[in-house]
Design a protein around this motif. Sequence first.
Motif, PDB file in Angstrom:
ATOM      1  N   THR A 267      -8.743  -7.970   0.207  1.00 24.93           N
ATOM      2  CA  THR A 267      -7.484  -7.529  -0.392  1.00 24.93           C
ATOM      3  C   THR A 267      -7.156  -8.460  -1.549  1.00 24.93           C
ATOM      4  N   LEU A 268      -6.155  -8.088  -2.285  1.00 28.99           N
ATOM      5  CA  LEU A 268      -5.687  -8.853  -3.439  1.00 28.99           C
ATOM      6  C   LEU A 268      -4.236  -9.212  -3.170  1.00 28.99           C
ATOM      7  N   ASN A 269      -3.917 -10.510  -3.296  1.00 28.92           N
ATOM      8  CA  ASN A 269      -2.535 -10.913  -3.075  1.00 28.92           C
ATOM      9  C   ASN A 269      -2.303 -12.294  -3.669  1.00 28.92           C
ATOM     10  N   GLU A 270      -1.177 -12.906  -3.332  1.00 31.66           N
ATOM     11  CA  GLU A 270      -0.763 -14.169  -3.937  1.00 31.66           C
ATOM     12  C   GLU A 270      -1.770 -15.277  -3.678  1.00 31.66           C
ATOM     13  N   ASP A 271      -2.058 -16.034  -4.754  1.00 30.67           N
ATOM     14  CA  ASP A 271      -3.021 -17.124  -4.616  1.00 30.67           C
ATOM     15  C   ASP A 271      -2.406 -18.508  -4.790  1.00 30.67           C
ATOM     16  N   ALA A 272      -1.100 -18.604  -4.973  1.00 30.91           N
ATOM     17  CA  ALA A 272      -0.476 -19.899  -5.259  1.00 30.91           C
ATOM     18  C   ALA A 272      -0.030 -20.638  -4.004  1.00 30.91           C
TER      19      ALA A 272
ATOM     20  N   VAL B 148       1.494 -18.050   2.354  1.00 33.02           N
ATOM     21  CA  VAL B 148       1.390 -16.584   2.331  1.00 33.02           C
ATOM     22  C   VAL B 148       0.209 -16.145   3.187  1.00 33.02           C
ATOM     23  N   ARG B 149      -0.918 -16.821   3.056  1.00 30.98           N
ATOM     24  CA  ARG B 149      -2.098 -16.467   3.837  1.00 30.98           C
ATOM     25  C   ARG B 149      -1.877 -16.740   5.330  1.00 30.98           C
ATOM     26  N   GLN B 150      -1.164 -17.796   5.647  1.00 32.33           N
ATOM     27  CA  GLN B 150      -0.829 -18.074   7.047  1.00 32.33           C
ATOM     28  C   GLN B 150       0.081 -16.981   7.612  1.00 32.33           C
ATOM     29  N   ASP B 151       1.045 -16.549   6.803  1.00 36.12           N
ATOM     30  CA  ASP B 151       1.957 -15.487   7.247  1.00 36.12           C
ATOM     31  C   ASP B 151       1.217 -14.160   7.432  1.00 36.12           C
TER      32      ASP B 151
END
Length: 139
Positions: free
Chosen positions: A50-55, A59-62
């Motif tokens: 998928t494509l999502n926030e990278d900063a 976000v990845r933990q959530d």
Amino acid sequence: MWDQKQILLPPFSRGFHLITDEILNQCLEIQNINIGLLHIFIKHTSASLTLNEDADPTVRQDFESHFNKMIPENAPYYRHTFEGSDDMPAHLKASILGSSVSLPITDGKFNLGTWQGIYLCEHRNHGGGRRLILTLQGE
């Protein structure tokens, strides 16, 4: 111009992992494309892209926390259980998120939003290396 290659990602722990740099490092041909697309397909049924926030890494933990709550392990109605308690949920998560992403290329670079990155979504506890097919089209 068309080009296609298979790459092997190293094993990742369960969770959501940024792989944008890995893709760019293994597909240097992108630098030669003025306008085009890179289609990325994962050859597995228990991991996704998928494509999502990278900063912000939270976000990845959530993402991981939310998907684990939404699609729990050991649901009493699962029939496909012989490959482990994480396997059937992994298939469901992979189907929801999808097996591919297509990214625009402009002037030799991905044309993404400021905070966008490519995620490998590893849904198994011990998924192993993951094979991706990269299909590049452009001029």
